[in-house]
Design an enzyme around this catalytic site. Sequence first.
Site, short mmCIF file in Angstrom:
data_model
loop_
_atom_site.label_atom_id
_atom_site.label_comp_id
_atom_site.label_asym_id
_atom_site.label_seq_id
_atom_site.Cartn_x
_atom_site.Cartn_y
_atom_site.Cartn_z
N GLY A 1 2.93 36.10 -9.95
CA GLY A 1 1.57 35.57 -9.87
C GLY A 1 0.62 36.62 -9.34
O GLY A 1 1.02 37.72 -8.96
N GLY B 1 -3.58 37.08 -7.38
CA GLY B 1 -4.74 36.47 -6.75
C GLY B 1 -5.73 37.53 -6.34
O GLY B 1 -5.67 38.68 -6.81
N GLY B 2 -6.66 37.16 -5.44
CA GLY B 2 -7.68 38.10 -5.02
C GLY B 2 -7.14 39.29 -4.27
O GLY B 2 -7.76 40.35 -4.23
N GLY C 1 -4.14 40.80 -4.93
CA GLY C 1 -3.33 41.66 -5.78
C GLY C 1 -2.30 40.85 -6.55
O GLY C 1 -2.59 39.76 -7.04
N LYS D 1 4.73 41.30 -2.39
CA LYS D 1 3.27 41.18 -2.53
C LYS D 1 2.70 42.61 -2.54
O LYS D 1 2.82 43.34 -1.57
CB LYS D 1 2.66 40.38 -1.40
CG LYS D 1 1.13 40.26 -1.50
CD LYS D 1 0.51 39.70 -0.23
CE LYS D 1 0.86 38.25 -0.04
NZ LYS D 1 0.10 37.67 1.11
N ASP E 1 -5.41 28.74 6.88
CA ASP E 1 -5.47 28.58 5.42
C ASP E 1 -4.32 27.71 4.92
O ASP E 1 -3.59 28.09 4.00
CB ASP E 1 -5.45 29.95 4.74
CG ASP E 1 -6.02 29.89 3.32
OD1 ASP E 1 -6.69 28.90 2.99
OD2 ASP E 1 -5.79 30.83 2.55
#
Length: 652
Positions: A345, A347-348, A350, A367, A463
């Site tokens: 996947g 996202g913002g 990386g 990640k 978060d």
Amino acid sequence: MLPRYLLLCLIFLIPASASYTNDGFTYDGFSSGMLRFDGVASISSRALMLTDGVAQSVGRAFFGGRFDSISSFSTTFVFVISPPYSDLGGHGLAFTVSATTDSLLGASPSQYMGIFNPENNGNVTNQLFAVELDTIQNPEFRDINSNHVGIDVNTLVSINSHPAGYYTPDGNFTDLLLISGKPMQVWVDYDDSSHQVNVSLAPYLEQKPQRPLLSNTINLTSVLPRSVYVGFASATSTVRSIHRIIGWSFNPNGEAKPLNYSVLSEIIQDVRRDAQSRSHVPKGVLIPVIIVSVFITTVVIVAIYVYMKKARQSGDWEIDCGSASFTYKDLAAATNSFSDKMLLGKGGFGKVYKGLLQTSKQNVAIKRVSPESKQGMKEFIAEITILGHLHHRNLVQLLGYCRNKSELLLVYDYMPNGSLDRVLHGRDKQTVGWVHRFNIIKGIAAGLCYLHEDWEKVVIHRDIKASNVLLDNEMNGRLGDFGLARLHNHGTDAHTTHLAGTWGYIAPELSRLGRATKATDVFAFGVFMLEVVCGRRPIQVNDSDGEPVLLTDWVVDAWESGSILNTVDPKLEDYLSEEAELVLKLGLLCSHSAQSARPCMRLVMQYLSKDVLLPDYQPSFLSLTSRDEEFGQHILSCPSVAATMTGLSGGR
């Protein structure tokens, strides 16, 4: 040195480059002319310079006359943002329509963009509408693109935003980099009859796009008073930029007049020459500059010496995190050189890859933080230093990290069943039964209790949401993504005062004050519980009228209508009514608008395990606030592990 906020300077000489009538005004460049300046704003090379490249500064400029009546207004302006670095600038600028200019004098720089401050951000008394051009990603707004256009009403939490760019005539979207140093044009149009706001962006000299970048229905008559000011605000932080407005046209009751591009092109050339001249140091200041340079050089040499000494003692770029470091070669080998086939996947921050460590034959998730992520290093170190010391069965385990030049990489346990968000809302047909959902809720509650109460320090996650809950091979939930987390000692308050989180999970007091606490984590967890049981996102568009509906309001309405169990996900055929009702009511209690009404995570766990009975309260309790006279008689408290419900007995 000039103070941060200068007294307002009002200039009433109208030059040939500006025209003003009852239909508004047009500035084809600026020299002097009916403008109110504040902060570091000035005119340079016939351009309106909102900020001058100084860190932590604010600049604002308003048209000097107040408009006593605006209806279907329209404005367009050409701007240039010149950053010191090609990929980093902050914090952008905003076109504003406000009740007054005086209320902005106490505004803060950085993420408040010279419009608000930590105390008034989000207050309805601000009476301000803005279109922001944001050029730096704030850690408190993680899911917002760092190069975006947003529509703001009384707060810098945009009601709608979109990555900067424009739609071509054939319908394709083309990205624009706001800090490219290239001129661009913005159009803002408001229709008073339909309450429609349209915002468009395009490169300089391109025609106004047929399809707007942003389009929203906002009744500005309920936001703004009859008499308003229009203008611009901008701010810098540690990272600084020069924000310029080249030309500006505004009409309070119709379409803004076109700008004179031949004149503006000359000004843009002047601005470029001015930027080049700023790089030359005048002879009169050469000696002081040399002295300062020698001093700075000495400090840098000492700093390098100290750094190298520490590096020799602890290894190159070692962080005290309790986790091992990996080599880039090992991680590249584990992912087949970061093949797209191994991509899990993105996202913002990386991308995330699946990997197989060659030595241990262990599956891992890697990640890979993108170099374009402006807050990447800060989040990277935060996640290493916090998560590396945490060990709990319901937290994603950090195995190690790697830094290779500009590459930042984190290595975790691999979660074969992906994120809970994908399972709940994804396109695949996978369904999680009630037993697993209830266990996931109890597991994340245990993980949060560990963070808040049981570890050596208090960790505020900031978060909590379904996409940050990952599922292992036995469908156990594990909380991950600690890039926004903050920690502090037990018995003390957190020092974070920046809004963070994801819209829909953000507690009311957090959106007002930006101060994260254990109670704001509990609020997000309450919304999370409702999402797991109902299978609906925190904010969902109503099918009948297209209006957004909060999940909490939807559940309360169902409860008041007769049965709270009507909100249970229709895909759940095996749920236990008693447990589902417990989770729904506890979710509403945790997401109470008054933070003092929310139980602590220790008490939440006791409710979920049924060691303590959830009090029998009615939906009316959820509408009470800490200011209500009766609230003290119905409050929930949790001062210690043994805390229980006090004074909440039955309906009213």
